[in-house]
Design a protein around this motif. Structure first.
Motif, PDB file in Angstrom:
ATOM      1  N   ARG A  25      23.362   9.415 -15.186  1.00 14.33           N
ATOM      2  CA  ARG A  25      23.022   9.478 -13.756  1.00 14.33           C
ATOM      3  C   ARG A  25      21.836   8.564 -13.450  1.00 14.33           C
ATOM      4  NH1 ARG A  25      23.975  15.954 -12.942  1.00 14.33           N
ATOM      5  NH2 ARG A  25      23.932  15.992 -15.200  1.00 14.33           N
ATOM      6  N   PRO A  26      21.630   8.248 -12.169  1.00 14.28           N
ATOM      7  CA  PRO A  26      20.612   7.245 -11.816  1.00 14.28           C
ATOM      8  C   PRO A  26      19.234   7.508 -12.401  1.00 14.28           C
ATOM      9  CG  PRO A  26      21.976   7.719  -9.918  1.00 14.28           C
ATOM     10  CD  PRO A  26      22.432   8.653 -10.991  1.00 14.28           C
ATOM     11  N   ALA A  27      18.863   8.778 -12.620  1.00 13.67           N
ATOM     12  CA  ALA A  27      17.513   9.030 -13.137  1.00 13.67           C
ATOM     13  C   ALA A  27      17.430   8.899 -14.661  1.00 13.67           C
ATOM     14  CB  ALA A  27      17.072  10.439 -12.721  1.00 13.67           C
ATOM     15  N   ALA A  34      24.152   1.460 -18.651  1.00 11.73           N
ATOM     16  CA  ALA A  34      25.482   2.040 -18.401  1.00 11.73           C
ATOM     17  C   ALA A  34      26.173   1.388 -17.205  1.00 11.73           C
ATOM     18  CB  ALA A  34      25.342   3.547 -18.168  1.00 11.73           C
ATOM     19  N   ARG A  35      25.403   0.959 -16.212  1.00 13.27           N
ATOM     20  CA  ARG A  35      26.030   0.444 -14.978  1.00 13.27           C
ATOM     21  C   ARG A  35      26.207  -1.084 -14.996  1.00 13.27           C
ATOM     22  NH1 ARG A  35      22.721  -1.674 -10.949  1.00 13.27           N
ATOM     23  NH2 ARG A  35      20.550  -1.854 -11.573  1.00 13.27           N
ATOM     24  N   THR A  36      25.737  -1.729 -16.048  1.00 13.86           N
ATOM     25  CA  THR A  36      25.766  -3.196 -16.083  1.00 13.86           C
ATOM     26  C   THR A  36      27.142  -3.725 -16.468  1.00 13.86           C
ATOM     27  OG1 THR A  36      23.435  -3.299 -16.595  1.00 13.86           O
ATOM     28  CG2 THR A  36      24.731  -5.248 -17.133  1.00 13.86           C
ATOM     29  N   VAL A  49      27.872   7.320 -13.936  1.00  4.27           N
ATOM     30  CA  VAL A  49      28.716   6.564 -14.872  1.00  4.27           C
ATOM     31  C   VAL A  49      29.197   7.526 -15.952  1.00  4.27           C
ATOM     32  CG1 VAL A  49      28.820   4.659 -16.536  1.00  4.27           C
ATOM     33  CG2 VAL A  49      27.365   4.453 -14.502  1.00  4.27           C
ATOM     34  N   VAL A  50      30.488   7.476 -16.259  1.00  2.65           N
ATOM     35  CA  VAL A  50      30.981   8.213 -17.432  1.00  2.65           C
ATOM     36  C   VAL A  50      31.331   7.187 -18.505  1.00  2.65           C
ATOM     37  CG1 VAL A  50      32.944   9.528 -18.338  1.00  2.65           C
ATOM     38  CG2 VAL A  50      31.791  10.283 -16.246  1.00  2.65           C
ATOM     39  N   ARG A  94      33.646   4.055 -17.458  1.00  2.00           N
ATOM     40  CA  ARG A  94      33.648   2.955 -18.427  1.00  2.00           C
ATOM     41  C   ARG A  94      34.397   3.368 -19.685  1.00  2.00           C
ATOM     42  NH1 ARG A  94      29.349  -1.299 -17.823  1.00  2.00           N
ATOM     43  NH2 ARG A  94      31.138  -2.355 -18.689  1.00  2.00           N
ATOM     44  N   THR A  95      35.316   2.496 -20.096  1.00  2.00           N
ATOM     45  CA  THR A  95      36.153   2.802 -21.262  1.00  2.00           C
ATOM     46  C   THR A  95      35.692   2.043 -22.507  1.00  2.00           C
ATOM     47  OG1 THR A  95      37.648   1.028 -20.607  1.00  2.00           O
ATOM     48  CG2 THR A  95      38.189   3.246 -19.814  1.00  2.00           C
ATOM     49  N   THR A  96      34.506   1.471 -22.411  1.00  2.00           N
ATOM     50  CA  THR A  96      33.980   0.575 -23.459  1.00  2.00           C
ATOM     51  C   THR A  96      34.045   1.174 -24.868  1.00  2.00           C
ATOM     52  OG1 THR A  96      32.339   0.271 -21.732  1.00  2.00           O
ATOM     53  CG2 THR A  96      32.043  -1.019 -23.725  1.00  2.00           C
TER      54      THR A  96
END
Ligand code: FAD
Length: 457
Positions: A25-27, A34-36, A49-50, A94-96
């Protein structure tokens, strides 16, 4: 905090506890990582983000998002992230971490999980003297590329990657995991093979592999100020090229970066890339007209098929970029003039690359059982430059737009989902009839528009 927000948080807390992977989460400290996206120019700001590790994680995420009134944006690498738009009401899925690849040499197929990169499939296939219909870059994701069509170096011979999918494991909008193929929900199976990520989260693909251990491939480099002659010779070559020969005419300005190899670093070239499914003698003969123009560097030769990912000289890892593409009708010498005027030596262009790939061959043939993708134009162009900060991005965008405008007279009235990085219409991507069918399928499988994709249906 409102009661609603509290309940939202408790749904997310519960999801976080139940995942094999992670909810970020954002915090959280891991938020920026995670969001990049791979394309660093995309500033992704989702609700959460999951980082999924399994199909079960994906089902749980879909169900939780539904309960929260959030959307789900599946993403492997984020190569296609700049067209995704606002993510503030979505969970970025994200499936990374889902990186399983297994090859069945007897069936000439590979089962590939949602976070796998093309080089991983090519390497696994090469152990059995097989090749996959991989993207030009080693780290393009199998899934976005294939769900959007997928034009590889073998495309004129074997068609689109989307049409090499034998079956797909999905999680649907109800969070239910199931397989789709020619027998099971064939309409949905048709839609995901080219229609993009609007219909389901695809958790695994079964892909056909091809008996291609080696290819004749490489690049012929020329000074940029000879671009007109080089592109004209390349165009002539494409007129009579067999389906076994795929090629790309290109203008490149290599940046002066340490990761760029010494012989080309900081220099500008016109160049032609070729990949030929045949022996060296025939490859040399086919490309003779290009060699007669005295390239300053010629890397052609027989290479293992898995090394085709080096041919296009794509960036070694994430970069901030801005690009756009255009599908083209048969080109004349005036088109060469237009490319050179808009991006050649005297143009003042800042673009790293302006390329035109030769299509046709198997790409132009529609076979029974094919998916929704349609790539029936003669050529496709893509122009790209750097976008690290707004001022540079603005200049790049103007230079890209200039090239796209110069090619307008040859516009094929079609866009390719994976190469289109600006807004377009469903009709241009798929044609009216296919787009109508895609809309009907979307309405059936995802009536609440849960899945957020680039170029949504
Ligand atoms: C350097 C570079 C080289 C390229 N070379 C080629 C090339 O040779 N040929 C070609 O055809 N294209 C090429 N492309 C374009 C590429 O195919 C698209 O950018 C494609 O979207 C990348 O897929 P991805 O999974 O890596 O990207 P992502 O950004 O992760 O995914 C793109 C979209 O695909 C959908 N998606 C991804 N994973 C899933 C999933 N598991 N379930 C449902 N939907 C999903 C989503 O809608 C997502 O927004 C290239 C792009 C770059 C930047």
């Amino acid at each position: 905090m409102t009661a609603l927000l509290q309940s939202e948080h408790s749904i997310l807390d519960r999801l976080a506890r139940r995942l094999d992977g992670e909810l970020v989460r954002p915090a959280d400290a891991a938020w920026d990582e995670a969001r990049t996206a791979w394309n660093l120019a995309a500033d992704q700001r989702p609700a959460a983000v999951v980082l999924a590790e399994s199909a079960a994680d994906i089902s749980k995420t879909v169900v939780a998002a539904g309960a929260l009134g959030l959307r789900v944006a599946p993403q492997g690498t984020g190569h296609g992230a700049t067209v995704l738009g606002d993510l503030s009401d979505a969970i970025l899925l994200r499936t990374t971490r889902m990186r399983g690849v297994s090859v069945d040499p007897a069936r000439r197929s590979a089962r590939v999980e949602a976070g796998v990169l093309w080089q991983e499939v090519s390497d696994a296939a090469a152990e059995h003297d097989l090749a996959a219909l991989a993207g030009s870059s080693h780290d393009v994701g199998v899934f976005g590329y294939t769900l959007g069509g997928g034009v590889s170096w073998l495309a004129r011979k074997y068609g689109l990657s989307a049409n090499s999918v034998r079956g797909a494991e999905i999680v649907d909008a109800d969070g239910i995991a199931r397989r789709v193929d020619h027998e099971n929900d064939p309409d949905l199976f048709w839609a995901i093979r080219g229609g993009g990520g609007s219909f389901a989260v695809v958790t695994a693909l079964e892909l056909e592999l091809y008996p291609v251990p080696e290819v004749y491939a490489g690049t012929l480099f020329y000074p940029l100020d000879g671009a007109s002659e080089v592109l004209a010779a390349w165009l002539e070559l494409t007129d009579s090229a067999p389906d076994e020969l795929m090629s790309c005419g290109r203008l490149m300005r290599f940046p002066d970066f340490p990761f760029v190899p010494e012989p080309v670093r900081g220099q500008d070239f016109a160049l032609v890339e070729v990949a030929y499914l045949g022996d060296e003698a025939d490859g040399v003969e086919l490309t003779r007209p290009l060699r007669e123009l005295s390239p300053v560097l010629d890397t052609t030769g027989i290479i293992p098929a898995r090394r085709l990912s080096e041919l296009h000289m794509d960036p070694p890892g994430p970069v901030p970029g801005h690009g756009d593409g255009r599908m083209l009708e048969p080109l004349s010498l005036e088109a060469v003039d237009a490319i050179v005027a808009s991006a050649g030596a005297p143009s003042g262009s800042s673009l790293l690359s302006v390329e035109v790939r030769h299509l046709g061959g198997a790409l132009a043939e529609s076979k029974p059982g094919d998916g929704a993708a349609i790539i029936d134009s003669a050529y496709m162009a893509f122009a790209v430059g750097m976008a690290p900060v707004p001022a540079v991005a603005e200049r790049t965008a103007a230079d890209v737009a200039r090239v796209m405008a110069a090619l307008e007279p040859w516009d094929a009235e079609r866009d390719y989902l994976n190469f289109r990085e600006s807004e377009t219409t469903g009709e241009r991507l798929f044609g009216e009839e296919r787009y109508g069918r895609l809309r009907e399928i979307k309405e059936r499988v995802d009536p609440d528009d849960l899945f957020l994709s680039n170029h949504p249906v």
